[in-house]
Design a protein around this motif. Structure first.
Motif, PDB file in Angstrom:
ATOM      1  N   THR A   1       0.842  -1.127  -0.100  1.00 11.65           N
ATOM      2  CA  THR A   1       0.072   0.058   0.117  1.00 11.65           C
ATOM      3  C   THR A   1       0.873   1.168   0.085  1.00 11.65           C
ATOM      4  O   THR A   1       1.863   1.015   0.725  1.00 11.65           O
ATOM      5  N   PRO A   2       0.406   2.164  -0.723  1.00  9.19           N
ATOM      6  CA  PRO A   2       1.344   3.533  -0.880  1.00  9.19           C
ATOM      7  C   PRO A   2       1.287   4.097   0.900  1.00  9.19           C
ATOM      8  O   PRO A   2       0.529   3.956   1.457  1.00  9.19           O
ATOM      9  N   SER A   3       2.415   4.436   1.005  1.00 11.65           N
ATOM     10  CA  SER A   3       2.572   5.152   2.306  1.00 11.65           C
ATOM     11  C   SER A   3       1.534   6.081   2.793  1.00 11.65           C
ATOM     12  O   SER A   3       1.090   5.989   3.932  1.00 11.65           O
ATOM     13  N   GLN A   4       1.247   7.039   2.079  1.00  5.34           N
ATOM     14  CA  GLN A   4       0.390   8.140   2.369  1.00  5.34           C
ATOM     15  C   GLN A   4      -1.116   7.377   2.594  1.00  5.34           C
ATOM     16  O   GLN A   4      -1.877   8.042   3.231  1.00  5.34           O
ATOM     17  N   THR A   5      -1.349   6.046   2.118  1.00 10.48           N
ATOM     18  CA  THR A   5      -2.701   5.784   2.401  1.00 10.48           C
ATOM     19  C   THR A   5      -2.878   4.396   3.257  1.00 10.48           C
ATOM     20  O   THR A   5      -3.934   3.807   3.285  1.00 10.48           O
ATOM     21  N   ALA A   6      -1.749   3.975   3.804  1.00 10.73           N
ATOM     22  CA  ALA A   6      -1.766   2.760   4.517  1.00 10.73           C
ATOM     23  C   ALA A   6      -2.006   3.161   5.894  1.00 10.73           C
ATOM     24  O   ALA A   6      -1.547   4.095   6.716  1.00 10.73           O
ATOM     25  N   VAL A   7      -3.215   2.446   6.488  1.00 13.97           N
ATOM     26  CA  VAL A   7      -3.899   2.873   7.883  1.00 13.97           C
ATOM     27  C   VAL A   7      -2.930   2.070   8.955  1.00 13.97           C
ATOM     28  O   VAL A   7      -3.264   2.070   9.918  1.00 13.97           O
ATOM     29  N   VAL A   8      -2.156   1.211   8.299  1.00 14.93           N
ATOM     30  CA  VAL A   8      -1.453   0.351   9.438  1.00 14.93           C
ATOM     31  C   VAL A   8      -0.034   0.644   9.639  1.00 14.93           C
ATOM     32  O   VAL A   8       0.587   1.292   8.740  1.00 14.93           O
ATOM     33  N   SER A   9       0.432   0.760  10.820  1.00 15.66           N
ATOM     34  CA  SER A   9       1.908   0.908  11.064  1.00 15.66           C
ATOM     35  C   SER A   9       2.582  -0.085  11.965  1.00 15.66           C
ATOM     36  O   SER A   9       1.921  -0.217  12.949  1.00 15.66           O
ATOM     37  N   PRO A  10       3.764  -0.434  11.579  1.00 12.67           N
ATOM     38  CA  PRO A  10       4.299  -0.176  10.273  1.00 12.67           C
ATOM     39  C   PRO A  10       3.555  -0.494   9.056  1.00 12.67           C
ATOM     40  O   PRO A  10       2.850  -1.635   9.220  1.00 12.67           O
ATOM     41  N   PRO A  11       3.894   0.142   7.898  1.00 12.34           N
ATOM     42  CA  PRO A  11       3.066  -0.550   6.677  1.00 12.34           C
ATOM     43  C   PRO A  11       3.696  -1.908   6.262  1.00 12.34           C
ATOM     44  O   PRO A  11       4.685  -2.458   6.803  1.00 12.34           O
ATOM     45  N   VAL A  12       2.802  -2.709   5.497  1.00 11.67           N
ATOM     46  CA  VAL A  12       3.231  -3.834   5.218  1.00 11.67           C
ATOM     47  C   VAL A  12       3.957  -3.832   4.064  1.00 11.67           C
ATOM     48  O   VAL A  12       3.777  -3.357   2.784  1.00 11.67           O
TER      49      VAL A  12
END
Length: 347
Positions: free
Chosen positions: A299-310
């Protein structure tokens, strides 16, 4: 015993009109514990959540996440998939257990594969494959269709002789002579699998093709009855496990267990989204029978709702084992900001 007292659903869209769309759900129990799920959006799925699935969850008593779909009478629909993921996440957070471990996963990382859509220009196709190979992806799946199958596969195989290569036929073939001739010709290129050659309901056609070729036929089952029937008649030798198509983690794990017991290979498909679905796919891919590279889109970093991004690093995705549940923090403010429709029960 968890009891769902609050339910929220968000229909989310990528900025600037980009796809995909997702429905993200949030469930909350009587003690304030929260779980999150995600499924690809459609009008039918949103209506099902609003009219049937959401209301059915309220005050539903359950002990184990495996029970939720059956107890609630939710069935194997896409809406049930998001609920099933959310309830697994909630239960694991209550227990302090990583989702991968709760499902029975044994891996600390998974090898990532990548998929390419049909590309009619061979030079462009080879450039795209080279980009993925250079990024460390261990398997590449090419979309093929009647009239455009042998040529792209041959070109990629000649350019990348050691690459684990798979062909996704997207159910576009029939048993007419020309189609069968092309599918059988692909047997010469050392493919990892030919995926979804025929319509999923025609297991007999898959079985006949599997008897005619050495390459494993890979099925994309929609339910466990199909898995059982396919194994019984030898309709393939591989399963692609897609959580949303199977109706949730519970059914996907059941399909994995059947494949493992029968000696079939398996891998997990993670649809593009906002990160929650991908996180669930990583947990599923940690199961011992998922020996093949699994598709986990980023997922693009600006739209990833999980942290850390997958993220894949050198073609490998770490399985999060230091936090309970999905293993990621959820940015609820970003979920709200990217949402174009919101449902809350009770309102």
């Amino acid at each position: 015993m968890p009891r769902i007292e609050g339910f929220e659903a968000y229909r989310m869209t990528m900025p600037h009109g980009r796809r995909p769309e997702s429905i993200v759900v949030r469930v909350c129990d009587q003690d304030g514990a929260v779980g999150w799920g995600e499924v690809a959006a459609s009008d039918a799925c949103w209506a099902d959540i609003e009219e049937r699935v959401g209301p059915a969850l309220l005050d539903l008593d359950w002990e184990l996440p495996e029970e939720v779909v059956d107890v609630g009478g939710l069935g194997g629909h896409p809406a049930a998939s998001a609920i099933d993921i959310a309830c697994w996440d909630l239960w694991c957070r209550r227990q302090g257990t990583p989702l991968a471990h709760a499902l029975g996963g044994t891996r600390t990382s998974i090898v990532a594969g990548a998929r390419l859509t049909a590309e009619p220009m061979l030079d462009v196709l080879l450039t795209r494959v080279n980009r993925l190979v250079s990024a460390g992806y261990a398997r590449v799946t090419l979309a093929v269709q009647p009239g455009w199958d042998i040529e792209p596969v041959r070109a990629v195989r000649q350019a990348f002789p050691a690459l684990a290569l798979q062909a996704d036929a997207g159910e576009a073939y029939t048993e007419e002579a020309a189609h069968l001739s092309a599918l059988e010709a692909l047997d010469a290129y050392g493919l990892l699998a030919i995926e979804r050659p025929f319509t999923g309901a025609d297991l007999a056609a898959h079985a006949r093709l599997q008897r005619a070729i050495e390459t494993p036929v890979c099925l994309d089952p929609a339910d466990l009855d199909t898995v059982d029937a396919a194994i019984a008649i030898g309709a393939g030798r591989m399963l692609g496990l897609r959580i949303s198509r199977l109706g949730g983690l519970t059914a996907a794990r059941g399909a994995h267990d059947r494949a493992l017991a029968s000696g079939w290979d398996a891998w997990c498909g993670g649809a593009a989204g906002f990160g929650i679905g991908q996180a669930a796919a990583v947990a599923l891919a940690a199961l011992p029978g998922c020996d093949l590279p699994s598709d986990v889109s980023e997922t693009p970093s600006q739209t990833a709702v999980v942290s850390p991004p997958v993220r894949a690093n050198g073609g490998v995705v770490a399985v999060p084992l230091t936090q309970p549940g999905l293993g990621h923090d959820i940015d609820s403010a970003l979920v709200t900001r990217l949402s174009r429709n919101t449902l809350r029960i009770p309102a």
